[in-house]
Design a protein around this motif. Sequence first.
Motif: not given
Length: 211
Positions: A84, A141, A144, A169, A173, A176, A178, A180
């Motif tokens: 990250l 966190t 992120v 998490l 993520l 934000a 991501h 995942v």
Amino acid sequence: MTREAVVLWLHGGGWYSHETSDVSWLERLGLHVVPAQYRLSGEALWPAQLDDVRAAARAARVAGAPFIVGGDSSGGHLALHLGLRGIERPGDVDAVMAFEPPVDPLAEDWPRARAEGNPWHRLLGHVPAPGDAATRDCTVTTHVGGGTPVLLLHGLDDTAVPPTQSLDLAAALCRAGHRVHTLTTDGGHGELEFTRGDVLGFVRQFLDRIV
């Protein structure tokens, strides 16, 4: 997926010991696995461990090859930080695979993480606390963002690191931005069966999408 993809593998052990893991299953998925060493909490406090794995990543990268970081337990925590936050800058790691990682020592459902003598205490040199800069820095966190793809795998019967560490998490993520991939499955801490068909399929699907 290409056999040229490199995985920097970070061992577990609560940051205070070196627990070896059989990573041959990753090699069977067509990955070149490079194990990394880092100073344990009895040798140096956070963030020395992150400094060490960054140095290992610089040495392990191969020009033009996908670069992934992975780890189990405390190694998963370090893999998440490296992936990250980046080696030189955020975004220079292609993906992260973290297995049963400790993520947030201040989580409400994990009071044991804030007990005297616990692994977080050893890592930081003091008990984790709200408002403490080192606690904030070592909390995953906090970092992120940037979009690095992340795979999280956690045992539902884990009493050492609650599975909610990965689930909370994953939510952060996703918020934000991501990509995942998250799986919770049977097993306690250190008991994940990586060679099981559904687990291999889960990891393979992630790799096929990312690499």
